[in-house]
Design an enzyme around this catalytic site. Structure first.
Site, short mmCIF file in Angstrom:
data_model
loop_
_atom_site.label_atom_id
_atom_site.label_comp_id
_atom_site.label_asym_id
_atom_site.label_seq_id
_atom_site.Cartn_x
_atom_site.Cartn_y
_atom_site.Cartn_z
CG HIS A 172 45.49 32.67 44.39
ND1 HIS A 172 46.47 31.82 43.91
CD2 HIS A 172 45.87 32.98 45.52
CE1 HIS A 172 47.39 31.61 44.98
NE2 HIS A 172 47.15 32.53 45.96
CG HIS B 54 40.98 27.40 42.99
ND1 HIS B 54 40.49 27.07 44.18
CD2 HIS B 54 42.00 28.18 42.97
CE1 HIS B 54 41.33 27.80 45.08
NE2 HIS B 54 42.23 28.37 44.31
#
Length: 440
Positions: A196, A291
């Site tokens: 992303h 993340h």
């Protein structure tokens, strides 16, 4: 003693014999305009809709063309610090923290498709216009840029998934593959480089680079008007027009495609700006909730290096294809402003020893005391003093009077009297009268 004023026109005959200084005698205005030489074609009147469109485009340029020298460090710095804080102190949950939020499902997961949806037709229309309808040049010199970007996107995202699958393990023993572990409802722990963060940063930089074709785009209209006028009048004196070397067929094709595609190009440019803003907002959500810091920083570095190698090192090379953004059969961006239309430093901050000029009070950019300073300087050079700047004691001659201001003398005199000083600055005649009126 009052005297009788003289009439402005004492003799009517003399007034009628005076030459008319405003117009040429014997030639009416229509004939003078018809015989005028060297005139240029005037622009068409600008409508309110056109003015509003230019205002919107100006704002969009300020947004999407943010200075890359600031934007790239801002990306990397935010990925590091914001993500590092989030690893130790979780942020409060918001709508962006949900993986099923509207923007994540319908935009980020299809981020590259949205990027191509706006950038591909924008590139095709702008390139075919500056190439004067040469479709072969469009396909060979411009379209490969987005093809190369798509190839890098595909390779990097597949490599990220391969690294996660190869160097990870399931939370429960007995599952060696990521797909089997996830299907069984378990967690797969691996080094998951943030796809992303990569796609959001890379897409933003691609949109910014491809949108640079619109810099100086509005000047093509003026170049077309002037070049058509030059060729109609066979005027070869104008040598600065970038369209002067085009053939007649190329000039006609340029006018056709520019008139036809410009409204759509403007609309696509606004859409690219809105999409770039959305990518930045979603990048903030990725920094906060998804993340780890190392995974996001690494993906950001890969995205920035890929953009730099292609758009800043590869494409500007004159001996390699594809061509850089905006290059065609003529150079319409030579007189335009620099591509970096973002935040800039003021010129005064870059020049040393400008503190003295900053201290001068100004009104609308003009110093207030320039005329007075010039008058005082000329008076001092002539050995005279101005009524404000020269001062002296009543017994002093004008040639020996010190050139101190009235306000400085008055303040210094008051301070000297207050502290018992004897050698205070001399008073002017007006100051002496004021002093006697207060103590007599």
């Amino acid at each position: 003693m009052a005297t009788k004023r003289k009439p402005l026109h004492s003799q009517m005959g003399a007034a009628s014999q005076r030459p008319n200084m405003n117009f040429r005698p014997g030639i009416n205005d229509t004939t003078a305009r018809a015989e005028a030489k060297g005139t240029r074609p005037t622009a068409t009147p600008t409508s309110i809709q056109e003015v509003l469109t230019m205002m919107v485009l100006h704002v969009c340029k300020k947004v999407i063309f943010f200075d890359t020298n600031l934007k790239v460090p801002l990306y990397l710095g935010s990925l590091f610090f914001v993500s590092l804080v989030g690893d130790f102190l979780p942020y409060p949950k918001t709508y962006l923290a949900r993986s099923d939020n509207l923007f994540n499902v319908y935009f980020v997961k299809m981020g590259w498709a949205w990027t191509l949806l706006f950038s591909l037709p924008f590139l095709a229309m702008t390139s075919v216009t500056v190439c004067c309808g040469n479709h072969q040049r469009l396909v060979r010199n411009h379209l490969p840029r987005l093809g190369i970007a798509t190839g890098f996107w595909f390779v990097w995202t597949k490599l990220f998934n391969l690294i996660e699958s190869s160097y990870g393990r399931c939370s429960v023993r007995g599952f060696d593959s990521k797909s089997g572990c996830l299907k069984a409802g378990h967690l797969w722990n691996g080094f998951d480089i943030s796809g992303h963060a990569f796609i959001l940063i890379y897409s933003s930089l691609i949109l910014m680079e491809e949108a640079r074709s619109i810099i100086g785009w509005e000047s093509i209209k003026e170049h077309l008007r002037n070049e058509e006028h030059n060729r109609t009048k066979q005027d070869s004196t104008q040598t600065t027009n970038p369209l002067k070397n085009l053939k007649d067929d190329d000039l006609k094709a340029l006018k056709y495609f520019y008139t036809r595609f410009t409204p759509t190009i403007r609309l696509l440019f606004v859409g690219m700006t809105m999409l770039q803003l959305l990518w930045d907002i979603m990048l903030v959500g990725t920094m906060l909730y998804y993340h780890r810091m190392v995974e996001k920083v690494l993906s950001g570095i890969i995205a920035i290096l890929t953009w730099f190698i292609t758009y800043r090192a590869w494409y500007p090379a004159s001996s390699l294809l594809p061509d850089p953004v905006g290059k065609g059969m003529f150079n319409y961006q030579s007189a335009a402003k620099s591509a970096e239309i973002g935040l800039r430093r003021r010129a005064s901050l870059l020049q040393p020893n400008t503190s003295q000029t900053q201290d001068i009070p100004k009104f609308m950019g003009m110093p207030l005391y320039t005329a007075r300073q010039q008058q005082n300087a000329s008076a001092s050079a002539a050995g005279l003093g101005s009524p404000v700047d020269t001062a002296g004691s009543p017994g002093q001659s004008s040639s020996t009077a010190p050139t101190t201001s009235y306000v400085s003398n008055l303040n210094a005199g008051r301070l000297g009297s207050a502290f018992g000083e004897v050698n205070s600055p001399p008073y002017t005649r007006f100051q002496g009268n004021v002093h006697r009126s207060r103590f007599d």
